[in-house]
Design a protein around this motif. Structure first.
Motif, PDB file in Angstrom:
ATOM      1  N   THR A 188       0.882  -1.334   0.012  1.00 51.54           N
ATOM      2  CA  THR A 188       0.137   0.337  -0.029  1.00 51.54           C
ATOM      3  C   THR A 188       0.899   1.281   0.062  1.00 51.54           C
ATOM      4  O   THR A 188       0.486   2.315  -0.576  1.00 51.54           O
ATOM      5  N   GLY A 189       2.209   1.060   0.803  1.00 47.80           N
ATOM      6  CA  GLY A 189       3.024   2.022   0.511  1.00 47.80           C
ATOM      7  C   GLY A 189       3.423   2.667  -0.776  1.00 47.80           C
ATOM      8  O   GLY A 189       3.358   3.644  -1.226  1.00 47.80           O
ATOM      9  N   GLU A 190       3.598   1.408  -1.647  1.00 48.27           N
ATOM     10  CA  GLU A 190       4.045   1.557  -2.947  1.00 48.27           C
ATOM     11  C   GLU A 190       2.905   2.586  -3.735  1.00 48.27           C
ATOM     12  O   GLU A 190       3.086   3.197  -4.567  1.00 48.27           O
ATOM     13  N   LEU A 191       1.555   2.089  -3.456  1.00 49.55           N
ATOM     14  CA  LEU A 191       0.262   2.637  -4.162  1.00 49.55           C
ATOM     15  C   LEU A 191       0.406   4.246  -3.731  1.00 49.55           C
ATOM     16  O   LEU A 191       0.296   4.873  -4.383  1.00 49.55           O
ATOM     17  N   ALA A 192       0.504   4.311  -2.336  1.00 50.23           N
ATOM     18  CA  ALA A 192       0.321   5.475  -1.780  1.00 50.23           C
ATOM     19  C   ALA A 192       1.411   6.673  -2.358  1.00 50.23           C
ATOM     20  O   ALA A 192       1.251   7.737  -2.779  1.00 50.23           O
ATOM     21  N   ALA A 193       2.729   5.689  -2.581  1.00 52.96           N
ATOM     22  CA  ALA A 193       3.800   6.685  -3.082  1.00 52.96           C
ATOM     23  C   ALA A 193       3.444   7.332  -4.457  1.00 52.96           C
ATOM     24  O   ALA A 193       3.982   8.569  -4.740  1.00 52.96           O
TER      25      ALA A 193
END
Ligand SMILES: [Zn+2]
Ligand SMILES: [Zn+2]
Length: 340
Positions: free
Chosen positions: A120-125
């Motif tokens: 999700t961090g990847e997507l949020a980034a």
């Protein structure tokens, strides 16, 4: 072949979907190819900017990896995780903490069920999220890699933050009180509860911890302090089940390299420390491992730390406890338990 440097959101989600279906009951034919694929991608660029995706995959599949995985899959996963931890941990960062540390308290039976945040961090980034920066920090990714490595190969990993989960700490307090004969709990209840705590597919650390706890408490359970026959009976049943789950791998330790088990209070503590990465870090710290020192393997002189999870050592502890409890049952005639 997916170009991992330009993975789309859909591709990341497809991987995540496949990984989350893998657990301790997955057949090797289904799980091993996914583990091997994930491990190979991580090993190909262990410090790369996609490493968090593959580390999160191995975390997601750690339930399978912790319970009798294929040998090649296990080796590939461990090699890749160690390489990633080494490559990522050397990066400097200005954070005073990382999200993986907060997750350490809620690792149920050592297998992480929740979201690591790495995907999700990847997507949020991609959306310019602020928290993503700390989640995707190489040292956070390295932290997750070290946690999984320590679950698969207990007591071989350095630089894991010290601290057993809170409910383990309170168990240690109860058990230490019992074995030092100053209980401030109901010993019959606590010991019967402990006897029933063996999961059907324990991690190596949880299985070791269970047998160490049974050995630490068997002397008390075999004494006149415990009048309910059901307590030693439940312990005997649990110990037999645990012994049947031990691997039959050979002991690689020399004379005197197995831990000293003479102090039940110390054993009661270690029995729970063995059941989590943060608890095992306590054992390592007590043993004198420098938490900040580089290196992944225990290479110290003297008693090797991973002897605590040696099957031969644990079998001896279990047999000793079985003997004490069986003798105690044979030597007491409890008028309540004996049918008229
Ligand atoms: Zn950081
Ligand atoms: Zn051994």
């Amino acid at each position: 072949m997916i170009n991992t440097n330009n993975m789309t959101v859909e591709q990341v989600e497809q991987f995540a979907d496949a990984w989350q279906h893998i657990n301790d009951a997955s057949p090797a034919a289904e799980a091993d190819p996914l583990v091997l694929d994930c491990a190979r991608r991580l090993a190909a660029d262990p410090g790369g900017d996609r490493a968090h995706v593959w580390v999160s995959g191995l975390v997601a599949m750690s339930g399978y990896l912790a319970w009798r995985p294929g040998a090649a899959a296990e080796r590939a996963a461990l090699d890749a995780l160690r390489a990633a931890a080494k490559a990522l941990d050397s990066r400097a960062c200005s954070h005073d903490g990382h999200p993986y540390e907060a997750a350490m308290d809620s690792v149920e039976d050592e297998v992480w069920q929740g979201d690591t945040g790495l995907l999700t961090g990847e997507l949020a980034a991609r959306d310019g999220g602020v928290d993503a920066e700390r989640v995707l920090c190489p040292r956070n990714v390295a932290g997750w890699a070290r946690l999984v490595t320590d679950v698969l190969a207990p007591l071989t990993v350095r630089r894991i933050p010290v601290g057993a989960p809170e409910d383990h700490q309170s168990r240690i307090d109860d058990l230490s009180g019992i074995v030092s004969d100053y209980p401030y709990c109901e010993p019959d209840e606590v010991l019967a509860d402990e006897a029933g705590r063996l999961p059907s597919r324990p991690t190596r650390g949880v299985l070791a911890g269970y047998l160490v706890t049974m050995n630490a408490t068997c002397w008390y359970a075999a004494s006149e302090r415990i009048t309910e026959r059901s307590v030693p009976e439940a312990m005997i049943e649990g110990i037999r089940a645990a012994l049947a789950l031990l691997s039959d791998g050979e002991c690689t330790h020399g004379p005197g390299e197995h831990p000293d088990t003479g102090d039940p209070e110390h054993l009661a503590q270690v029995g729970y420390f063995l059941r989590s990465p943060g608890g095992r870090a306590e054992i390592a710290e007590h043993h004198g491992w420098d938490a900040e020192e580089e290196g992944d393997e225990g290479d110290e002189e003297g008693e090797p730390l991973d002897a605590w999870v040696c099957a031969a050592f644990l079998r001896g502890l279990g047999q000793e406890a079985l003997g004490a409890l069986t003798d105690a049952l044979a030597n007491t005639s409890d008028p309540i338990a004996e049918p008229a």
